[in-house]
Design an enzyme around this catalytic site. Structure first.
Site, short mmCIF file in Angstrom:
data_model
loop_
_atom_site.label_atom_id
_atom_site.label_comp_id
_atom_site.label_asym_id
_atom_site.label_seq_id
_atom_site.Cartn_x
_atom_site.Cartn_y
_atom_site.Cartn_z
N ASN A 1 -3.73 14.82 -5.88
CA ASN A 1 -3.56 13.37 -6.01
C ASN A 1 -4.91 12.75 -6.43
O ASN A 1 -5.90 12.90 -5.70
CB ASN A 1 -3.08 12.81 -4.66
CG ASN A 1 -2.87 11.31 -4.70
OD1 ASN A 1 -3.70 10.59 -5.24
ND2 ASN A 1 -1.79 10.84 -4.11
N HIS B 1 -7.76 8.31 -5.73
CA HIS B 1 -9.02 7.76 -5.23
C HIS B 1 -10.18 7.92 -6.21
O HIS B 1 -11.27 7.38 -5.98
CB HIS B 1 -9.32 8.28 -3.83
CG HIS B 1 -8.29 7.74 -2.86
ND1 HIS B 1 -7.98 6.40 -2.82
CD2 HIS B 1 -7.46 8.35 -1.98
CE1 HIS B 1 -7.01 6.20 -1.94
NE2 HIS B 1 -6.68 7.38 -1.42
N HIS C 1 -0.06 7.56 -7.68
CA HIS C 1 0.76 6.51 -7.07
C HIS C 1 0.42 5.19 -7.74
O HIS C 1 -0.70 4.68 -7.58
CB HIS C 1 0.45 6.48 -5.56
CG HIS C 1 1.25 5.48 -4.78
ND1 HIS C 1 1.09 5.32 -3.43
CD2 HIS C 1 2.22 4.59 -5.14
CE1 HIS C 1 1.91 4.38 -2.99
NE2 HIS C 1 2.60 3.91 -4.02
N ARG D 1 0.75 1.67 -7.39
CA ARG D 1 1.17 0.70 -6.37
C ARG D 1 1.46 -0.64 -7.02
O ARG D 1 0.91 -0.96 -8.08
CB ARG D 1 0.06 0.53 -5.32
CG ARG D 1 -0.17 1.77 -4.48
CD ARG D 1 -1.18 1.48 -3.37
NE ARG D 1 -0.59 0.69 -2.32
CZ ARG D 1 -0.21 1.17 -1.13
NH1 ARG D 1 -0.40 2.43 -0.82
NH2 ARG D 1 0.33 0.37 -0.24
N ARG E 1 -3.92 -1.31 -6.92
CA ARG E 1 -5.26 -1.24 -6.29
C ARG E 1 -6.03 0.00 -6.72
O ARG E 1 -7.25 0.02 -6.62
CB ARG E 1 -5.15 -1.31 -4.77
CG ARG E 1 -4.54 -0.10 -4.15
CD ARG E 1 -4.68 -0.14 -2.64
NE ARG E 1 -3.73 -1.07 -2.05
CZ ARG E 1 -3.30 -0.96 -0.79
NH1 ARG E 1 -3.73 0.02 -0.03
NH2 ARG E 1 -2.44 -1.81 -0.30
N GLU F 1 4.37 8.77 -8.09
CA GLU F 1 4.77 8.14 -6.82
C GLU F 1 4.96 6.66 -7.01
O GLU F 1 4.06 5.97 -7.53
CB GLU F 1 3.62 8.30 -5.82
CG GLU F 1 3.76 9.46 -4.91
CD GLU F 1 2.60 9.47 -3.93
OE1 GLU F 1 2.19 8.40 -3.45
OE2 GLU F 1 2.12 10.56 -3.66
N THR G 1 -0.13 5.05 2.59
CA THR G 1 1.30 5.14 2.88
C THR G 1 1.49 5.59 4.33
O THR G 1 1.26 6.74 4.65
CB THR G 1 1.97 6.13 1.90
OG1 THR G 1 1.51 5.81 0.59
CG2 THR G 1 3.47 6.02 1.95
N GLU H 1 9.57 15.30 0.51
CA GLU H 1 8.18 15.61 0.85
C GLU H 1 7.96 15.17 2.29
O GLU H 1 8.10 13.98 2.62
CB GLU H 1 7.21 14.87 -0.09
CG GLU H 1 5.76 15.19 0.28
CD GLU H 1 4.75 14.73 -0.76
OE1 GLU H 1 5.07 14.71 -1.96
OE2 GLU H 1 3.62 14.41 -0.35
N HIS I 1 -0.04 14.48 2.89
CA HIS I 1 -0.69 13.30 3.45
C HIS I 1 -1.68 13.71 4.53
O HIS I 1 -1.31 14.30 5.54
CB HIS I 1 0.28 12.26 4.02
CG HIS I 1 -0.30 10.86 3.93
ND1 HIS I 1 -1.18 10.37 4.85
CD2 HIS I 1 -0.18 9.92 2.98
CE1 HIS I 1 -1.55 9.15 4.48
NE2 HIS I 1 -0.96 8.86 3.33
#
Ligand code: PXP
Length: 244
Positions: free
Chosen positions: A7, A10, A43, A45, A49, A70, A101, A151, A194
């Site tokens: 992922n 970030h 993801h 959003r 962000r 996502e 999340t 998931e 996660h």
């Protein structure tokens, strides 16, 4: 075989902190690919962000491994997914005020709505995955609405570990273990993710029904110290060791 999805959200978080063009999450995704990631997760959003629409354009164009896209179950996100037709669409709950999340998707109470949401995504060839707590009624509902993948949310297991609450961690791991087997028995493909770190990944990687782990925050953080490729290589090594 257990796949690693990296992922890269970030990387975009760092970029957006300064409103600059770097670091580029697409470049990170290509490096992750070269380092052995079998997939990339991003993801988008509602508040953009971290990942932006143009990051998704860039990922769709640049990646040779599958993109796990996502999204929250909103009309806007469905339209974006239908336009891109990524390999996989993972539905997650989303609250504006949350830092990440926080829980799994509430499927059982939203069955009708989600069944209608999923159908067009499946029709264009996306594999639909639902991010879900290790909870039997939620898994049964995910199966009924036509998801191909669940998931399992490993956040609580990882938090208990980090807080030294080992009895609760082990109870959560037992739930994850039981629900991975249950979901698999229904014919669902099982993924997990996660909060996973080098310390917490192995018991999850050892679950034979789990086919894919999606890991981001820890790997991007570790990349500051090691570089992205060695950070991913070490995660892959731990996953393979646990699997063997
Ligand atoms: N899987 C899902 C569905 C997620 O929402 C996230 C976080 O965006 C992850 C995996 C990766 O979690 P982490 O960044 O904590 O490794």
């Amino acid at each position: 075989m257990l796949r690693l999805g990296v992922n890269i959200d970030h990387v975009a978080t760092v970029r957006n902190a300064r409103g600059s063009a770097y670091p580029d999450p697409v470049r990170a995704a290509k490096l992750a690919e070269e380092a052995g990631a079998e997939g990339i997760t991003a993801h988008l959003r509602e508040d953009r962000r971290h990942i932006t629409d143009s990051d998704i354009d860039g990922l769709m164009e640049a990646l040779t491994v599958p993109l796990n896209f996502e999204i929250a179950a909103t009309d806007e996100m469905q339209a974006i997914a239908l336009r891109h037709k990524p390999h996989a669409v993972c539905l997650v709950p989303e609250k504006r005020e949350e830092r990440t999340t926080e829980g799994g998707l509430e499927v059982a109470r939203e069955e009708n709505k989600l069944a209608h949401f999923i159908a067009p995504l499946r029709d264009v060839g996306c594999r639909v995955s639902i991010f879900i707590a290790a909870d039997r009624p939620q898994i049964e509902a995910a199966n009924r609405i036509g998801a191909q993948v669940i998931e399992l949310h490993t956040g609580a297991y990882c938090d208990f570990h980090a807080e030294g609450r080992f009895d609760e961690r082990d109870a959560e791991l037992a739930r994850l273990t039981e629900m991975a087997t249950f979901a698999h028995s229904l014919g669902l493909e099982v993924h997990a993710g996660h909060g996973l770190t080098y310390e917490t990944v192995q018991p999850i990687a050892a679950l034979p029904e789990v086919m894919e782990l999606n890991i981001g925050h820890f790997l991007i953080g570790e990349a500051i110290f090691l570089g992205l490729e060695p950070a991913i290589a070490e995660m892959r090594r731990l996953m393979e060791e646990a699997r063997a």
